[in-house]
Design a protein around this motif. Structure first.
Motif, PDB file in Angstrom:
ATOM      1  N   PRO A  93      55.554  70.754  18.367  1.00  0.00           N
ATOM      2  CA  PRO A  93      54.318  70.817  19.149  1.00  0.00           C
ATOM      3  C   PRO A  93      53.876  69.525  19.796  1.00  0.00           C
ATOM      4  N   LEU A  94      54.194  68.368  19.213  1.00  0.00           N
ATOM      5  CA  LEU A  94      53.610  67.131  19.698  1.00  0.00           C
ATOM      6  C   LEU A  94      54.578  66.291  20.513  1.00  0.00           C
ATOM      7  N   ASP A  95      55.709  66.863  20.856  1.00  0.00           N
ATOM      8  CA  ASP A  95      56.679  66.161  21.680  1.00  0.00           C
ATOM      9  C   ASP A  95      56.059  65.832  23.039  1.00  0.00           C
ATOM     10  N   GLY A  96      56.068  64.575  23.422  1.00  0.00           N
ATOM     11  CA  GLY A  96      55.523  64.176  24.715  1.00  0.00           C
ATOM     12  C   GLY A  96      54.106  63.649  24.667  1.00  0.00           C
ATOM     13  N   LEU A  97      53.443  63.745  23.500  1.00  0.00           N
ATOM     14  CA  LEU A  97      52.069  63.252  23.384  1.00  0.00           C
ATOM     15  C   LEU A  97      52.065  61.812  22.878  1.00  0.00           C
ATOM     16  N   ASP A  98      51.135  61.015  23.397  1.00  0.00           N
ATOM     17  CA  ASP A  98      51.010  59.642  22.924  1.00  0.00           C
ATOM     18  C   ASP A  98      50.340  59.642  21.546  1.00  0.00           C
ATOM     19  N   PRO A  99      50.417  58.534  20.798  1.00  0.00           N
ATOM     20  CA  PRO A  99      49.879  58.505  19.428  1.00  0.00           C
ATOM     21  C   PRO A  99      48.401  58.863  19.327  1.00  0.00           C
ATOM     22  N   VAL A 100      47.596  58.439  20.287  1.00  0.00           N
ATOM     23  CA  VAL A 100      46.164  58.743  20.239  1.00  0.00           C
ATOM     24  C   VAL A 100      45.930  60.241  20.388  1.00  0.00           C
ATOM     25  N   MET A 101      46.617  60.874  21.324  1.00  0.00           N
ATOM     26  CA  MET A 101      46.447  62.308  21.533  1.00  0.00           C
ATOM     27  C   MET A 101      47.035  63.106  20.377  1.00  0.00           C
ATOM     28  N   ARG A 102      48.116  62.606  19.779  1.00  0.00           N
ATOM     29  CA  ARG A 102      48.678  63.290  18.620  1.00  0.00           C
ATOM     30  C   ARG A 102      47.634  63.367  17.502  1.00  0.00           C
ATOM     31  N   ARG A 103      46.971  62.248  17.265  1.00  0.00           N
ATOM     32  CA  ARG A 103      45.939  62.228  16.228  1.00  0.00           C
ATOM     33  C   ARG A 103      44.777  63.140  16.608  1.00  0.00           C
ATOM     34  N   GLN A 104      44.436  63.159  17.882  1.00  0.00           N
ATOM     35  CA  GLN A 104      43.349  64.015  18.360  1.00  0.00           C
ATOM     36  C   GLN A 104      43.659  65.492  18.106  1.00  0.00           C
ATOM     37  N   VAL A 105      44.876  65.886  18.447  1.00  0.00           N
ATOM     38  CA  VAL A 105      45.277  67.281  18.287  1.00  0.00           C
ATOM     39  C   VAL A 105      45.269  67.680  16.811  1.00  0.00           C
ATOM     40  N   TRP A 106      45.820  66.829  15.950  1.00  0.00           N
ATOM     41  CA  TRP A 106      45.833  67.158  14.525  1.00  0.00           C
ATOM     42  C   TRP A 106      44.424  67.218  13.957  1.00  0.00           C
ATOM     43  N   SER A 107      43.536  66.383  14.456  1.00  0.00           N
ATOM     44  CA  SER A 107      42.142  66.426  13.997  1.00  0.00           C
ATOM     45  C   SER A 107      41.505  67.765  14.343  1.00  0.00           C
ATOM     46  N   ILE A 108      41.778  68.256  15.555  1.00  0.00           N
ATOM     47  CA  ILE A 108      41.248  69.549  15.975  1.00  0.00           C
ATOM     48  C   ILE A 108      41.799  70.666  15.089  1.00  0.00           C
ATOM     49  N   LEU A 109      43.117  70.637  14.839  1.00  0.00           N
ATOM     50  CA  LEU A 109      43.743  71.683  14.032  1.00  0.00           C
ATOM     51  C   LEU A 109      43.245  71.646  12.589  1.00  0.00           C
ATOM     52  N   MET A 110      43.110  70.450  12.040  1.00  0.00           N
ATOM     53  CA  MET A 110      42.624  70.339  10.658  1.00  0.00           C
ATOM     54  C   MET A 110      41.202  70.866  10.537  1.00  0.00           C
ATOM     55  N   ALA A 111      40.386  70.626  11.561  1.00  0.00           N
ATOM     56  CA  ALA A 111      39.016  71.151  11.539  1.00  0.00           C
ATOM     57  C   ALA A 111      39.021  72.673  11.565  1.00  0.00           C
ATOM     58  N   GLU A 112      39.924  73.264  12.368  1.00  0.00           N
ATOM     59  CA  GLU A 112      40.026  74.722  12.428  1.00  0.00           C
ATOM     60  C   GLU A 112      40.509  75.299  11.091  1.00  0.00           C
ATOM     61  N   VAL A 113      41.437  74.609  10.447  1.00  0.00           N
ATOM     62  CA  VAL A 113      41.921  75.055   9.138  1.00  0.00           C
ATOM     63  C   VAL A 113      40.786  75.038   8.122  1.00  0.00           C
ATOM     64  N   THR A 114      40.008  73.981   8.140  1.00  0.00           N
ATOM     65  CA  THR A 114      38.912  73.830   7.182  1.00  0.00           C
ATOM     66  C   THR A 114      37.784  74.830   7.427  1.00  0.00           C
ATOM     67  N   GLU A 115      37.407  74.989   8.691  1.00  0.00           N
ATOM     68  CA  GLU A 115      36.247  75.815   9.018  1.00  0.00           C
ATOM     69  C   GLU A 115      36.563  77.304   9.051  1.00  0.00           C
TER      70      GLU A 115
END
Length: 301
Positions: A154-176
């Protein structure tokens, strides 16, 4: 949430899937890893209902997936090779997703715009960079409010900042929302940071399926500094691999790591240093896939 029983897919005489069993709990982040050609993409195509199995069962939420529209409405999938309509921009793809996902959240779509500030919603998606196209895919997929999100590299092609951003969004969805995420990736270091469970796949089968803590709990890397050779471990501990540089020895030991370290400290010769380190997911994968050509094999059995 995801249950696969004895799944078989054949292409002529070749068995791409050879009796796959897999279980993913609700709200889990499950990492699917394996060498190229192991069958990961074929398995994912069955989980998303693209392919029909030759034998076995695939259930999501207790219902079979293939040709089941109600189940597919609860699944979002981001493939390794993205597809967008030739002239579509982000807003046009949004309208398309709204038509096939009753749960699509339009308010969430516009709220999440702030997380993807570089995306011009009116620009043809195919003219965006690969990384920006991946951002659009995540943006749309999350707004579908799926019960299951399946990601293939999923994260192929994303820079490190955006990778962290995307995982933060997904982790929030998992939690909520107790979103269930299955992610197939070769970036084992990244999976190690986010996954609850891991399945290692090889030759069309999942050969290991355990929680990450279980994978790392019964096997460890022990570094020992000694003045006069490496002390011997009791027979209940299995040394799967040992190497040394000068007086520093590195052992891969199967058994309780604390007891193994204590045994080494109690040996004659008084080691100068005994340090216990957990194996990384990458190391577990390398040792497990090493096979007969490596000193270490069958490391987790």
């Amino acid at each position: 949430m995801i249950e696969v029983n004895q799944l078989v897919k054949k292409y002529g005489d070749f068995r791409a899937l050879d009796g796959v069993n897999m279980n993913v709990g609700t709200g889990d982040i499950y990492g699917l890893v394996g060498p190229n050609g192991a069958g990961k993409s074929t398995l994912i195509r069955h989980l998303t209902g693209i392919l029909k199995q030759d034998a076995g069962e695939v259930f999501i939420g207790g219902s079979p997936v293939y040709e089941n529209r109600q189940v597919k409405e609860r699944i979002a999938y981001i493939p390794d090779e993205l597809f967008y309509f030739l002239q579509a921009d982000t807003l046009e793809m949004k309208r398309y997703y709204e038509g096939i996902y009753p749960s699509f959240d339009e308010k969430m779509f516009y709220r999440m715009q702030e997380f993807f500030p570089e995306i011009d919603m009116h620009r043809n998606i195919r003219r965006l960079s690969k990384g920006m196209q991946k951002q659009v895919a995540f943006w749309l997929a999350v707004c579908c409010r799926p019960k299951v999100l399946i990601l293939d590299e999923p994260l192929d092609g994303l820079d490190p900042v955006m990778r962290r951003q995307v995982w933060s969004i997904l982790m929030a969805e998992v939690t909520e929302r107790q979103l269930t995420v299955l992610v197939s990736s070769h970036n084992l270091r990244e999976l190690e940071d986010v996954c609850d469970h891991v399945g290692i796949m090889n030759h069309g089968r999942i050969i290991i399926e355990r929680s990450l803590s279980e994978l790392q709990g019964n096997i460890s890397k022990i570094q020992v500094a000694c003045e006069s050779g490496m002390p011997k471990l009791p027979k209940q501990f299995q040394v799967l691999h040992m190497s040394n540089i000068g007086r520093v020895y590195t052992l891969i030991v199967k058994g309780d790591p604390k007891e193994a370290a204590s045994s080494i400290r109690g040996e004659e010769g008084y080691p100068l240093l005994v340090d216990v380190l957990p194996l990384t997911l990458e190391e577990i994968f390398i040792y497990e896939m090493g096979g007969r050509d490596y000193e270490v094999k069958d490391i987790l059995f």
